[in-house]
Structure formats: structure tokens, C-alpha cells
Design an enzyme around this catalytic site. Structure first.
Site, PDB file in Angstrom:
ATOM      1  N   ASP A   1      47.690  63.048  39.152  1.00 23.47           N
ATOM      2  CA  ASP A   1      48.854  63.437  38.332  1.00 23.47           C
ATOM      3  C   ASP A   1      49.563  64.640  38.953  1.00 23.47           C
ATOM      4  O   ASP A   1      50.797  64.728  38.930  1.00 23.47           O
ATOM      5  CB  ASP A   1      48.407  63.765  36.908  1.00 23.47           C
ATOM      6  CG  ASP A   1      47.797  62.565  36.207  1.00 23.47           C
ATOM      7  OD1 ASP A   1      48.177  61.419  36.548  1.00 23.47           O
ATOM      8  OD2 ASP A   1      46.931  62.753  35.329  1.00 23.47           O
TER       9      ASP A   1
ATOM     10  N   ASN B   1      47.417  54.379  44.115  1.00 24.16           N
ATOM     11  CA  ASN B   1      46.236  54.661  44.923  1.00 24.16           C
ATOM     12  C   ASN B   1      45.871  53.374  45.666  1.00 24.16           C
ATOM     13  O   ASN B   1      46.543  52.350  45.524  1.00 24.16           O
ATOM     14  CB  ASN B   1      45.083  55.247  44.085  1.00 24.16           C
ATOM     15  CG  ASN B   1      44.516  54.273  43.068  1.00 24.16           C
ATOM     16  OD1 ASN B   1      44.716  53.055  43.168  1.00 24.16           O
ATOM     17  ND2 ASN B   1      43.802  54.792  42.092  1.00 24.16           N
TER      18      ASN B   1
ATOM     19  N   ASP C   1      36.245  68.667  40.483  1.00 28.30           N
ATOM     20  CA  ASP C   1      36.736  67.836  39.368  1.00 28.30           C
ATOM     21  C   ASP C   1      38.017  67.135  39.814  1.00 28.30           C
ATOM     22  O   ASP C   1      39.043  67.779  40.030  1.00 28.30           O
ATOM     23  CB  ASP C   1      36.998  68.725  38.145  1.00 28.30           C
ATOM     24  CG  ASP C   1      37.366  67.914  36.902  1.00 28.30           C
ATOM     25  OD1 ASP C   1      37.581  66.690  37.025  1.00 28.30           O
ATOM     26  OD2 ASP C   1      37.440  68.514  35.826  1.00 28.30           O
TER      27      ASP C   1
ATOM     28  N   LEU D   1      45.410  58.525  49.391  1.00 27.17           N
ATOM     29  CA  LEU D   1      44.154  58.197  50.078  1.00 27.17           C
ATOM     30  C   LEU D   1      43.041  59.157  49.718  1.00 27.17           C
ATOM     31  O   LEU D   1      42.115  59.370  50.498  1.00 27.17           O
ATOM     32  CB  LEU D   1      44.389  58.223  51.600  1.00 27.17           C
ATOM     33  CG  LEU D   1      45.533  57.349  52.134  1.00 27.17           C
ATOM     34  CD1 LEU D   1      45.770  57.631  53.610  1.00 27.17           C
ATOM     35  CD2 LEU D   1      45.236  55.870  51.920  1.00 27.17           C
TER      36      LEU D   1
HETATM   37  O1  RIB Z   1      44.808  61.118  35.013  1.00 29.39           O
HETATM   38  C1  RIB Z   1      43.959  61.844  34.150  1.00 29.39           C
HETATM   39  C2  RIB Z   1      44.240  61.473  32.737  1.00 29.39           C
HETATM   40  O2  RIB Z   1      43.930  60.125  32.525  1.00 29.39           O
HETATM   41  C3  RIB Z   1      43.435  62.231  31.724  1.00 29.39           C
HETATM   42  O3  RIB Z   1      44.036  63.435  31.323  1.00 29.39           O
HETATM   43  C4  RIB Z   1      43.265  61.224  30.588  1.00 29.39           C
HETATM   44  O4  RIB Z   1      43.922  61.570  29.424  1.00 29.39           O
HETATM   45  C5  RIB Z   1      43.772  59.906  31.142  1.00 29.39           C
HETATM   46  O5  RIB Z   1      44.998  59.588  30.669  1.00 29.39           O
END
Ligand code: RIB
Length: 319
Positions: free
Chosen positions: A246, A182, A240, A214
């Protein structure tokens, strides 16, 4: 197609919903809570599986009741978890996640068994040509470095997401093919104030593709030769941001594993991350590939990087 091998963290997430994030020394009353599987490694493994990859998860859990909570969702996605090691003397990793009404979050992680990931996990990874090794920085950097070197030697593609931020990660970049950071992480790694300049430098200096996320503005990829690809995100209302980064990384790794064009892969990753911020939770928010259609934007920007704006409210901490 090869596999996406994720060497990374597995956490139990304790999520508290709050109107706004607390300040130092402040106690707030939560409006709701949830307990779920998390960890950047596990979240990215789920995202890669929902994007269509065959996924193997490598990591460590405690021998406690949280272990099943964390592993079951991965099993349900068909992810191979046979190499996830149980560490009896340590707890399963725990994350306390606060999510504010505007979607912003703050996360505190107790590594637990994730901190025990070592040469045993590196040996279990067994990457081959055609595979993608996908790592983050919630397990020891020594293990990430060894796994990356092993994967590089085997001819696998190495993707590193430098989250959470750690300037020491520059030591492993010589064995990384695609770096995902990021804006904050890119600045820290390159020691530059402008994140896009930082990403350009990282790509050129370490001969890799550097993808800088970004937030609500999408993502930009810099190739070592200076070529730039950018992808705008459609505007959504974030509820959220947890796990949106991820989701982006899991989709990116899958597209690369399929050998697809980087511009296309970037578009899918931005679309998936954008959907994720409109849903609650980390794993629950990850879309399946078939859901991406409506979230693509027409503009396929090349050589037009976005300005180095501050991460917007929509996914500030995640992408
Ligand atoms: O990127 C989100 C994650 O960061 C969450 O699920 C938490 O466990 C941390 O690792």
C-alpha cells in the site's frame, strides 16, 4: 497539482504477532497484539498524503465504534474524508492480520460496509483532469469499473492496484492507465506463469503501464510500447510486511499526480515500500517523503528487468 482520489476500503485491523504463521487446523499462541486503522484504500490514502499529495478518501464505514478508530488517522493526515459514507446496517470492515517473526503476514478480511460501496461513492468521487483516481479490489468491482470509466472520461489518470487478486479485474483494464500488481496478481490477470511476461502482455494488450512489484527485489514497469523500467530495492531486514504494498502504491500515485518521470516515481515508491517493511503496523510504517533520501540506491536500471524469482521473504504478500 491535482488530487489523489482514493476509492477503496477502510478496515479496523486486529493484528496478532506470532512466531510463525499457523497451518490449517492449528492453534498458536500470539506474542502480542495491536488494533489499528487499516484497509488497502485507507493505507494507500495515508501513503499518498505522507508522500505530499492532497488526498480525498471515498468509501464506507459502519456506524460503530470502529469507524472513528479508522477515520481519525486519516483526518490527522489532512485527508478529506467528508465523502466517506456511514452505513448503519453494516459493521465497519474488519481485518484479522497475523504477522510472523520474519515479517510475513496472512490476512482475513470481513468486508462489512466496504461491500456496500456503490454508485453513491462513484458520484462522490468527482475526478477532474490532473487528478489521479486510485482504486484497489477490496470494494465491489462494479463500483471500481464505474469510477474508472468516469475518471477516464473526465481526463483524470486511473491507477488500479489489483489487490486482493481477482481475475475478473481484467474487465476494467480498458479504463486503467497504470496497473499495479504483485507477481501472483499479474500471473492471474494475464493467465501466464511468468509474472514479467504477464506484465508485458497486460501493458501491451490493455495499452497501459503495468507495474509489477517483486517484494525485496523492487519493481518493474512495462510500458505498452515494450519499454521497461526497473528499480532494485536496498536489502533490509523485514519485521512486518503489512501495508508495504500500500505504501508503494500511495507513493506511486502521488508521483504520477505530480507529473514526475516514471523512473523517478518508481524509485520513490520502492524506497518507501522498503522502509515500510522495517517498521511494525500498516499506517504507522508508512514513511514521510523526507525520510526517503537514505534509501535510494544509485543504480537506475532501465531495460534490465529482474528475473522472475519467487517473491522473497521480505515482502512476499504485500508487493
Ligand atoms: O494491505 C494491508 C491491508 O489489507 C490491511 O490493513 C488490512 O486491512 C487489509 O485490507
Amino acid at each position: 497539482m491535482g488530487q489523489v482520489i482514493v476509492l477503496g476500503s477502510l478496515n479496523r485491523d486486529l493484528v496478532l504477532h506470532v512466531d510463525r504463521l499457523p497451518g490449517p487446523g492449528e492453534t498458536l499462541t500470539a506474542t502480542g497484539s495491536a488494533e489499528q486503522s487499516g484497509g488497502k484504500g485507507a493505507n494507500q490514502a495515508i501513503a499518498a498524503a505522507r508522500a505530499g499529495a492532497a488526498v480525498r478518501m471515498i468509501g464506507a464505514l459502519g456506524a460503530d465504534s470502529s469507524a472513528a478508530v479508522v477515520l481519525d488517522p486519516l483526518r490527522r493526515e489532512g485527508i478529506d474524508v467528508t465523502a466517506v459514507r456511514s452505513v448503519p446496517e453494516l459493521p465497519t470492515g474488519l481485518a484479522v492480520v497475523s504477522v510472523a517473526a520474519d515479517g510475513e503476514n496472512s490476512i482475513v478480511v470481513l468486508p462489512g460496509a466496504n461491500g456496500d460501496v456503490d454508485a453513491r461513492e462513484v458520484a462522490a468521487a468527482r475526478p477532474r483532469r490532473g487528478d489521479v483516481l486510485l482504486c484497489q479490489l477490496e470494494v465491489p468491482l462494479t463500483a471500481v469499473a464505474a469510477a474508472a470509466a468516469q475518471a477516464r472520461a473526465a481526463g483524470a489518470l486511473v491507477v488500479l492496484n489489483t489487490a486482493p487478486a481477482d481475475s475478473a479485474a481484467t474487465a476494467v483494464l480498458g479504463d486503467v492507465d497504470v496497473l499495479v500488481a504483485n507477481q501472483h496478481e499479474a500471473r492471474l490477470l494475464a493467465g501466464r506463469e511468468d509474472s514479467l511476461e504477464a506484465a508485458r502482455l497486460l501493458a501491451a494488450e490493455h495499452n497501459l503501464v503495468c507495474v509489477v512489484t517483486l517484494g525485496a527485489d523492487g519493481a518493474v514497469a512495462f510500458r505498452p510500447d515494450g519499454e521497461i523500467l526497473s528499480r532494485q530495492a536496498v536489502s533490509v531486514s523485514a519485521i512486518d510486511t503489512t501495508g508495504a504494498g500500500d505504501t508503494f502504491v500511495g507513493y506511486l500515485a502521488t508521483g504520477l499526480c505530480e507529473g514526475r518521470d516514471l523512473a523517478e516515481v518508481l524509485a520513490d515508491a520502492v524506497a518507501a515500500g522498503t522502509i515500510a517493511v522495517t517498521r511494525r503496523g500498516a499506517l504507522d510504517a508508512v514513511p514521510r517523503r523526507g525520510e526517503l533520501g537514505g534509501n535510494h540506491v544509485d543504480h537506475h536500471g532501465t531495460n534490465t528487468p529482474a528475473t522472475d524469482s519467487k517473491d522473497s521473504h521480505a515482502h512476499r504478500t504485500q508487493q
